[in-house]
Design a protein around this motif. Structure first.
Motif, PDB file in Angstrom:
ATOM      1  N   ASN A 174      49.110  50.215  42.364  1.00 55.21           N
ATOM      2  CA  ASN A 174      49.024  48.758  42.542  1.00 55.21           C
ATOM      3  C   ASN A 174      47.652  48.237  42.152  1.00 55.21           C
ATOM      4  OD1 ASN A 174      51.623  48.851  43.563  1.00 55.21           O
ATOM      5  ND2 ASN A 174      50.968  48.823  45.704  1.00 55.21           N
ATOM      6  N   ARG A 175      46.628  48.959  42.594  1.00 53.32           N
ATOM      7  CA  ARG A 175      45.259  48.557  42.298  1.00 53.32           C
ATOM      8  C   ARG A 175      44.976  48.629  40.797  1.00 53.32           C
ATOM      9  NH1 ARG A 175      41.323  45.228  42.637  1.00 53.32           N
ATOM     10  NH2 ARG A 175      39.226  46.140  42.440  1.00 53.32           N
ATOM     11  N   ALA A 176      45.499  49.660  40.135  1.00 52.16           N
ATOM     12  CA  ALA A 176      45.296  49.808  38.697  1.00 52.16           C
ATOM     13  C   ALA A 176      45.922  48.646  37.930  1.00 52.16           C
ATOM     14  CB  ALA A 176      45.886  51.136  38.231  1.00 52.16           C
ATOM     15  N   VAL A 177      47.112  48.236  38.355  1.00 53.51           N
ATOM     16  CA  VAL A 177      47.762  47.090  37.713  1.00 53.51           C
ATOM     17  C   VAL A 177      46.904  45.843  37.862  1.00 53.51           C
ATOM     18  CG1 VAL A 177      49.739  45.529  37.815  1.00 53.51           C
ATOM     19  CG2 VAL A 177      50.101  48.005  37.945  1.00 53.51           C
ATOM     20  N   GLU A 178      46.353  45.616  39.055  1.00 57.15           N
ATOM     21  CA  GLU A 178      45.536  44.430  39.299  1.00 57.15           C
ATOM     22  C   GLU A 178      44.252  44.443  38.463  1.00 57.15           C
ATOM     23  OE1 GLU A 178      46.352  41.693  40.952  1.00 57.15           O
ATOM     24  OE2 GLU A 178      48.306  42.682  41.089  1.00 57.15           O
ATOM     25  N   ILE A 179      43.655  45.623  38.324  1.00 63.54           N
ATOM     26  CA  ILE A 179      42.429  45.733  37.528  1.00 63.54           C
ATOM     27  C   ILE A 179      42.695  45.330  36.085  1.00 63.54           C
ATOM     28  CG2 ILE A 179      40.782  47.387  36.550  1.00 63.54           C
ATOM     29  CD1 ILE A 179      40.880  48.872  39.233  1.00 63.54           C
ATOM     30  N   ILE A 180      43.795  45.818  35.514  1.00 63.25           N
ATOM     31  CA  ILE A 180      44.108  45.490  34.126  1.00 63.25           C
ATOM     32  C   ILE A 180      44.542  44.032  34.009  1.00 63.25           C
ATOM     33  CG2 ILE A 180      45.670  45.994  32.208  1.00 63.25           C
ATOM     34  CD1 ILE A 180      45.571  48.893  32.985  1.00 63.25           C
ATOM     35  N   ARG A 181      45.264  43.534  34.994  1.00 61.72           N
ATOM     36  CA  ARG A 181      45.682  42.129  34.971  1.00 61.72           C
ATOM     37  C   ARG A 181      44.478  41.188  34.985  1.00 61.72           C
ATOM     38  NH1 ARG A 181      49.722  42.048  38.757  1.00 61.72           N
ATOM     39  NH2 ARG A 181      51.367  42.038  37.182  1.00 61.72           N
ATOM     40  N   ASN A 182      43.406  41.616  35.623  1.00 59.81           N
ATOM     41  CA  ASN A 182      42.183  40.804  35.640  1.00 59.81           C
ATOM     42  C   ASN A 182      41.486  40.787  34.286  1.00 59.81           C
ATOM     43  OD1 ASN A 182      42.481  40.083  38.327  1.00 59.81           O
ATOM     44  ND2 ASN A 182      41.269  41.824  39.076  1.00 59.81           N
ATOM     45  N   GLU A 183      41.817  41.761  33.432  1.00 63.19           N
ATOM     46  CA  GLU A 183      41.205  41.837  32.107  1.00 63.19           C
ATOM     47  C   GLU A 183      42.023  41.107  31.057  1.00 63.19           C
ATOM     48  OE1 GLU A 183      38.206  43.208  31.388  1.00 63.19           O
ATOM     49  OE2 GLU A 183      38.016  43.464  33.571  1.00 63.19           O
ATOM     50  N   THR A 184      43.339  41.127  31.208  1.00 64.87           N
ATOM     51  CA  THR A 184      44.218  40.490  30.231  1.00 64.87           C
ATOM     52  C   THR A 184      45.529  40.113  30.899  1.00 64.87           C
ATOM     53  OG1 THR A 184      45.418  40.805  28.157  1.00 64.87           O
ATOM     54  CG2 THR A 184      45.052  42.756  29.491  1.00 64.87           C
ATOM     55  N   LYS A 185      46.104  39.019  30.460  1.00 63.36           N
ATOM     56  CA  LYS A 185      47.391  38.568  30.992  1.00 63.36           C
ATOM     57  C   LYS A 185      48.551  39.097  30.161  1.00 63.36           C
ATOM     58  CE  LYS A 185      45.145  36.260  34.039  1.00 63.36           C
ATOM     59  NZ  LYS A 185      45.017  36.811  35.409  1.00 63.36           N
TER      60      LYS A 185
END
Length: 293
Positions: free
Chosen positions: A246-257
């Protein structure tokens, strides 16, 4: 290593190191073809709770030391020398903190790199349902502290290898991600290489187009890939169904949509490989049931 320590190692692991695999097993016992002679029906049984073996065809049995004395035709002291020169992860974990196995110290030496062909490693890949993906793998033989080890190797971008077999999970060399480029503007990111191999196994069924692939080899590597995401128009994520995922998804989502969380495919399972394994077993059971009618 003394006899008590050697006898505490699961005999299944000892047999695995010798290339012997069970013909059938359950939680309590495992059956093997006779390791000492040729036979067509399994007569060698391991009691898992007692860690004792019994060979019905000869009416003999015992512990690990008894087994290796007969297998090597050797004395107890010679058996212990043999055991000292082989890697048994269950014994090592009793004496060394686990994290030391994630990144071995630099006093190891890779002895041989070749295509995967050892029966025990091929069986391990079959158990994980990725036996058709050996093109991405190597069989690595190496020494550490003068002991001989071997396992499945998956190379990373720094020239290191993620090493796996049924009993161990380590990294040789520098920890890094693995990228596989196909000149695509799409990227698929996986947490571990067994998830990548699982995806490749079912890729055609999913009707997915070509893409580049990035395997983290550890979710902790996610901070190192941010600059790699910029050029991609679409990014698919195949992480574990846990807090780290879950945390990994959020980290990448913060970089690109431009991401798609693809865990919906295996939402009822820990990861993509567990999904593949369980689903394959389910299909096989249904087929066998239908065949019996």
């Amino acid at each position: 290593m003394n006899c008590k320590q050697f006898n505490s190692i699961p005999l299944e692991e000892v047999l695995f190191s010798l290339g012997h695999l069970p013909t059938k097993q359950n939680e309590k016992e495992a059956w093997y073809l006779n390791p000492f002679a040729s036979e067509s029906q399994a007569s060698f049984k391991i009691n898992k709770s007692l860690n004792y073996w019994y060979l019905f065809s000869e009416g003999i049995g015992g512990n690990n030391t008894d087994f290796m004395r007969k297998y090597l035709n050797a004395s107890v002291s010679e058996v212990l020398v043999w055991a000292e020169n082989h890697y048994f992860s269950s014994f090592q974990k009793q004496n060394v903190p686990y994290q030391k196995f994630e990144n071995l110290p630099k006093n190891y030496e890779i002895i041989e790199i070749k295509n995967v062909q050892h029966p025990a490693l091929l069986e391990y890949l079959r158990e994980r349902k990725v036996q058709n993906q050996t093109e991405f793998l190597k069989q690595i033989h190496y020494q550490n502290n003068n002991k001989n080890y071997f396992g499945i190797g998956f190379k990373n971008d720094s020239g290191g290898y993620e090493i796996r077999n049924k009993y161990s999970k380590i990294c040789l060399g520098k920890k890094d991600v693995t990228t596989i480029k196909n000149g695509s503007d799409s990227l698929r990111i996986f947490e571990g290489f067994f998830d990548f191999l699982s995806f490749k196994t079912i890729e055609n069924q999913l009707a997915k187009g070509p893409s580049d692939y990035l395997i983290l080899n550890s979710v902790s590597m996610i901070q190192n890939i941010k600059n790699s995401l910029e050029k991609y128009e679409n990014i698919e994520l195949y992480f574990d169904n846990d807090q780290a995922g879950n945390r990994a998804v959020e980290i990448i989502r913060n970089e690109t949509k431009r991401i798609e969380d693809c865990r919906v495919l295996y939402s009822d399972f820990k990861d993509l490989n567990e999904y593949l394994t369980k689903k394959t077993e389910e299909v096989q059971k249904q087929y066998k049931s239908a065949f019996k009618r």
